[in-house]
Scaffold this active site. Structure first.
Site: not given
Ligand code: B1M
Length: 215
Positions: A98, A100, A151
């Site tokens: 992963d 992200h 993940s």
């Molecule tokens: Co990706 N991606 N992405 N992506 N991406 C998602 C996660 C997705 C939901 C988008 C969608 O389809 N709507 C989807 C997953 C679907 C699934 O698994 N069912 C997805 C996909 C499919 C993919 C790829 C597979 C796409 C592809 O290649 N075809 C690929 C995966 C690559 C891989 O991982 N092997 C991919 C790639 C990417 C980018 C590289 C382009 C980029 C990431 C850049 C980066 O992180 N450096 C990206 C992004 C930006 C997203 C979305 C749009 C936004 C994620 C984000 O940064 N959110 C995302 C959509 C979504 O999440 N709904 C998506 C903002 C961030 C602050 O939130 O990380 O959730 P988040 O963290 C939150 C809480 O979750 C929590 O605290 C934070 C807020 O306070 N939290 C924790 C998180 N970790 C924590 C740990 C803790 C405590 C709290 O303690 C240990």
């Protein structure tokens, strides 16, 4: 556009030019952390929706993520820091497979600013590396982040590995990331793991859990 809409648009459009000026303006009225939580994260949410519905292509998602990271880095020095220090150590990683890391890095910032020592290992970390780091840094807690549905399975396997190595009692685990649900962690994984495993919906819940687990 009003300033908050403009900042949101910058995230959605991946537009960096003039970002700092807009952030400076926002800082005159709004605390840095509120800018992240109430404005910028809203933009990332929209990005996720557009991507999920096929209206946005991956390279543009990447650009949005870069602008988000730039904005958070710019705001970080303006965030409040507690006076406390050395409250405990957490090894923090995005799990194997992963990439992200925006959420994980926010957790790092919030915990570091509140007196914790954070060993941020980065992305795609196999459990063996996480455990090595935990031992090396004498971690009090292991934190794993991951946004893909895949993940959530890796996290389960990682907990099984900790069980197998007899390390569960030693390491409470905090899990976070968009694909997890509270029920999955607090019921399924809680039953499986022989130590403490907790779910953090956001970085602040991560902080509250650290305070509870390390105290
Ligand atoms: Co990706 N991606 N992405 N992506 N991406 C998602 C996660 C997705 C939901 C988008 C969608 O389809 N709507 C989807 C997953 C679907 C699934 O698994 N069912 C997805 C996909 C499919 C993919 C790829 C597979 C796409 C592809 O290649 N075809 C690929 C995966 C690559 C891989 O991982 N092997 C991919 C790639 C990417 C980018 C590289 C382009 C980029 C990431 C850049 C980066 O992180 N450096 C990206 C992004 C930006 C997203 C979305 C749009 C936004 C994620 C984000 O940064 N959110 C995302 C959509 C979504 O999440 N709904 C998506 C903002 C961030 C602050 O939130 O990380 O959730 P988040 O963290 C939150 C809480 O979750 C929590 O605290 C934070 C807020 O306070 N939290 C924790 C998180 N970790 C924590 C740990 C803790 C405590 C709290 O303690 C240990």
């Amino acid at each position: 556009l009003p300033l908050d809409e403009r900042l949101k648009r910058r995230i959605v459009d991946g537009e960096r030019n003039g970002l700092e000026a807009d952030l400076d303006e926002a800082l005159t009225t709004t605390p840095a952390l509120d800018i992240v939580n109430n404005i910028l994260l809203d933009g990332m949410k929209t990005v996720g929706e557009l991507f999920g519905s096929g209206q946005m292509q991956l390279p543009f998602v990447l650009q949005s993520a870069e602008v988000m990271k730039t904005a958070v880095a710019y705001l970080e020095p303006h965030m409040e820091k507690s006076g406390a220090d050395g409250k405990g150590t957490i090894v923090l990683a995005t799990v194997r497979g992963d990439v992200h890391d925006i959420g994980k890095n926010l957790v790092d910032i919030i915990l570091s600013n509140n007196g914790y020592n954070v060993v941020n290992m980065g992305i795609k970390q196999p459990v063996s590396a996480i455990l090595e780091a935990a031992e090396e840094h004498r971690a009090d807690v292991i934190g794993m982040s991951g946004l893909l549905v895949k993940s959530t399975v890796i996290m389960k396997e990682n907990l099984e590995e900790l069980n197998g190595r007899g390390l569960a009692a030693k390491y409470p685990v905090i899990l976070g990331g968009a694909a997890l649900t509270r029920a999955y962690v607090e019921q399924d994984l809680h039953e499986l793991y022989q130590g403490e495993v907790r779910y953090a919906r956001d970085a602040f819940e991560g902080l509250r859990l650290m305070d509870a687990l390390v105290a």
